[in-house]
Design a protein around this motif. Structure first.
Motif, PDB file in Angstrom:
ATOM      1  N   MET A   1       0.831  -1.190   0.000  1.00 24.37           N
ATOM      2  CA  MET A   1       0.000   0.000   0.000  1.00 24.37           C
ATOM      3  C   MET A   1       0.871   1.247   0.000  1.00 24.37           C
ATOM      4  O   MET A   1       1.789   1.375   0.800  1.00 24.37           O
ATOM      5  N   GLU A   2       0.602   2.164  -0.911  1.00 20.57           N
ATOM      6  CA  GLU A   2       1.375   3.394  -0.948  1.00 20.57           C
ATOM      7  C   GLU A   2       0.973   4.290   0.225  1.00 20.57           C
ATOM      8  O   GLU A   2      -0.158   4.260   0.708  1.00 20.57           O
ATOM      9  N   GLU A   3       1.933   5.082   0.717  1.00 18.95           N
ATOM     10  CA  GLU A   3       1.662   5.966   1.846  1.00 18.95           C
ATOM     11  C   GLU A   3       0.731   7.091   1.399  1.00 18.95           C
ATOM     12  O   GLU A   3       0.913   7.699   0.345  1.00 18.95           O
ATOM     13  N   ILE A   4      -0.289   7.364   2.222  1.00 22.08           N
ATOM     14  CA  ILE A   4      -1.273   8.390   1.896  1.00 22.08           C
ATOM     15  C   ILE A   4      -0.973   9.623   2.741  1.00 22.08           C
ATOM     16  O   ILE A   4      -1.013   9.571   3.973  1.00 22.08           O
ATOM     17  N   ASN A   5      -0.661  10.731   2.089  1.00 18.09           N
ATOM     18  CA  ASN A   5      -0.343  11.980   2.766  1.00 18.09           C
ATOM     19  C   ASN A   5      -1.617  12.813   2.877  1.00 18.09           C
ATOM     20  O   ASN A   5      -2.096  13.362   1.881  1.00 18.09           O
ATOM     21  N   TYR A   6      -2.141  12.918   4.088  1.00 20.74           N
ATOM     22  CA  TYR A   6      -3.424  13.603   4.283  1.00 20.74           C
ATOM     23  C   TYR A   6      -3.410  15.020   3.732  1.00 20.74           C
ATOM     24  O   TYR A   6      -4.427  15.486   3.177  1.00 20.74           O
ATOM     25  N   LYS A   7      -2.298  15.720   3.867  1.00 20.58           N
ATOM     26  CA  LYS A   7      -2.260  17.124   3.439  1.00 20.58           C
ATOM     27  C   LYS A   7      -2.550  17.278   1.948  1.00 20.58           C
ATOM     28  O   LYS A   7      -2.964  18.343   1.493  1.00 20.58           O
ATOM     29  N   ASP A   8      -2.342  16.213   1.197  1.00 20.53           N
ATOM     30  CA  ASP A   8      -2.620  16.271  -0.241  1.00 20.53           C
ATOM     31  C   ASP A   8      -4.118  16.271  -0.537  1.00 20.53           C
ATOM     32  O   ASP A   8      -4.533  16.597  -1.658  1.00 20.53           O
ATOM     33  N   TYR A   9      -4.932  15.908   0.455  1.00 18.03           N
ATOM     34  CA  TYR A   9      -6.355  15.695   0.197  1.00 18.03           C
ATOM     35  C   TYR A   9      -7.272  16.550   1.061  1.00 18.03           C
ATOM     36  O   TYR A   9      -8.484  16.596   0.815  1.00 18.03           O
ATOM     37  N   CYS A  10      -6.728  17.233   2.050  1.00 16.71           N
ATOM     38  CA  CYS A  10      -7.563  18.038   2.945  1.00 16.71           C
ATOM     39  C   CYS A  10      -8.242  19.171   2.180  1.00 16.71           C
ATOM     40  O   CYS A  10      -7.593  19.913   1.436  1.00 16.71           O
ATOM     41  N   VAL A  11      -9.542  19.305   2.359  1.00 16.37           N
ATOM     42  CA  VAL A  11     -10.293  20.413   1.759  1.00 16.37           C
ATOM     43  C   VAL A  11     -10.179  21.590   2.731  1.00 16.37           C
ATOM     44  O   VAL A  11     -10.992  21.766   3.644  1.00 16.37           O
ATOM     45  N   THR A  12      -9.144  22.396   2.537  1.00 16.78           N
ATOM     46  CA  THR A  12      -8.800  23.434   3.512  1.00 16.78           C
ATOM     47  C   THR A  12      -9.820  24.564   3.558  1.00 16.78           C
ATOM     48  O   THR A  12      -9.870  25.311   4.538  1.00 16.78           O
ATOM     49  N   SER A  13     -10.641  24.673   2.525  1.00 12.44           N
ATOM     50  CA  SER A  13     -11.649  25.746   2.506  1.00 12.44           C
ATOM     51  C   SER A  13     -12.798  25.470   3.471  1.00 12.44           C
ATOM     52  O   SER A  13     -13.594  26.368   3.760  1.00 12.44           O
ATOM     53  N   ILE A  14     -12.906  24.232   3.976  1.00  9.06           N
ATOM     54  CA  ILE A  14     -13.977  23.863   4.904  1.00  9.06           C
ATOM     55  C   ILE A  14     -13.348  23.525   6.248  1.00  9.06           C
ATOM     56  O   ILE A  14     -12.558  22.586   6.353  1.00  9.06           O
ATOM     57  N   SER A  15     -13.688  24.301   7.272  1.00  9.58           N
ATOM     58  CA  SER A  15     -13.142  24.045   8.599  1.00  9.58           C
ATOM     59  C   SER A  15     -14.125  24.549   9.652  1.00  9.58           C
ATOM     60  O   SER A  15     -15.157  25.130   9.319  1.00  9.58           O
ATOM     61  N   GLY A  16     -13.781  24.320  10.920  1.00  7.98           N
ATOM     62  CA  GLY A  16     -14.660  24.750  12.002  1.00  7.98           C
ATOM     63  C   GLY A  16     -15.792  23.768  12.246  1.00  7.98           C
ATOM     64  O   GLY A  16     -15.864  22.698  11.647  1.00  7.98           O
ATOM     65  N   ARG A  17     -16.696  24.133  13.147  1.00  9.58           N
ATOM     66  CA  ARG A  17     -17.765  23.237  13.567  1.00  9.58           C
ATOM     67  C   ARG A  17     -19.098  23.492  12.854  1.00  9.58           C
ATOM     68  O   ARG A  17     -19.917  22.587  12.747  1.00  9.58           O
TER      69      ARG A  17
END
Length: 287
Positions: free
Chosen positions: A1-17
């Motif tokens: 399994m290839e290593e999955i780097n979360y930062k490559d996939y985070c939808v940074t425009s959506i945050s908070g509660r």
């Protein structure tokens, strides 16, 4: 399994509660046509409830988030999962070919707008599985019946007060294989739920050792997870909890995302039987 780097996939425009369809529609609309978005019903106030379907494989997985409107951490993780599946990677491609996945990002849009657990009729949708008194409950039931999933993921947040067992570590993620009867016996579907949770726990212990809990398994036929387990569909309750100083739950979303990916890879590769019920039961209960 290839290593999955979360930062490559985070939808940074959506945050908070606080997350409603107003916040996520632009992202959903930006997905390619291979992600099929449709309106599957309407809330009490008439707001659209949407689903997204992707993949073309025989293994069918249904997920829903924000059944409780103020529990949005798993919604953020689901958006990250869409982003992961939209990238050109070998792991995503293999999941795409093995699985068909249907996700309702926000089942309770009225509760999301009011930032409350309940819907606009002040009903807890996770206690309405038998009465089906609410339009949102009927939407989920119809989607379940039409889609005929092999697995169901019931995605929630849990309160910050929970710790793991008798330790002082927060229950950053908790899981439950819901019961299907009062005696909390193990049916074939419940065992599969337990084994898949054990797989996800094996991954999370590498990331947040000692911060995974097991949610209380008291039986309630009115709860959706218990109801679907009664129907013989392996169902898993996800509870996104607290991480140190992460009151927006933008760290916890990382671990929900990684758990989701691990589960899909396990299903894809037919590796569920590599994990055991005892491994699930070894997860400490929430304190």
């Amino acid at each position: 399994m290839e290593e999955i780097n979360y930062k490559d996939y985070c939808v940074t425009s959506i945050s908070g509660r606080y997350i409603t369809y107003d916040h996520i529609d632009e992202f959903l609309n930006s997905l390619p046509v291979t992600f099929k978005t449709e309106v599957v019903g309407r809330s009490v106030r008439g707001e659209a409830i949407k689903s997204v379907v992707f993949g073309n494989g025989p293994k069918r997985i249904l997920m829903w988030s924000q059944m409780h409107g103020n529990e949005s951490t798993t919604t953020k993780a689901v958006l990250d999962l869409f982003n992961f599946m939209n990238q050109d990677s070998m792991e995503a491609s293999k999941i795409w070919n093995a699985c068909t996945i249907k996700i309702i990002p926000i089942l309770n849009p009225d509760g999301a707008r009011d930032f409350t657990r309940i819907n606009a009729n002040e009903i807890d949708l996770n206690r309405d599985a038998q009465n089906l008194s609410q339009p949102e409950s009927k939407v989920l039931k119809k989607v379940y019946e039409d889609f005929t999933p092999g697995f169901c993921y019931n995605l929630h947040d849990q309160r910050t007060i929970f710790n793991v067992g008798t330790t002082h570590k927060p229950a950053t993620v908790s899981f439950l294989a819901p019961a299907f009867d009062e005696d909390r016996n193990n049916s074939p579907s419940r065992k599969l739920s337990m084994q898949l949770i054990a797989a996800m726990n094996s991954k999370l212990q590498e990331e947040i050792p000692g911060q995974v809990g097991r949610y209380d398994d008291g039986f309630n036929a009115n709860c959706v997870g218990d109801a679907f387990q009664m129907k013989g569909t392996p169902t898993i309750l996800f509870e996104a909890g607290h991480y140190y100083n992460d009151y927006d739950r933008d760290v916890t979303r990382v671990y929900i995302f990684k758990a989701l990916v691990k589960s899909l890879l396990t299903i894809r590769d037919n590796e569920i039987t590599d994990y055991t019920v005892d491994q699930y039961l070894s997860i400490p209960e929430n304190g």
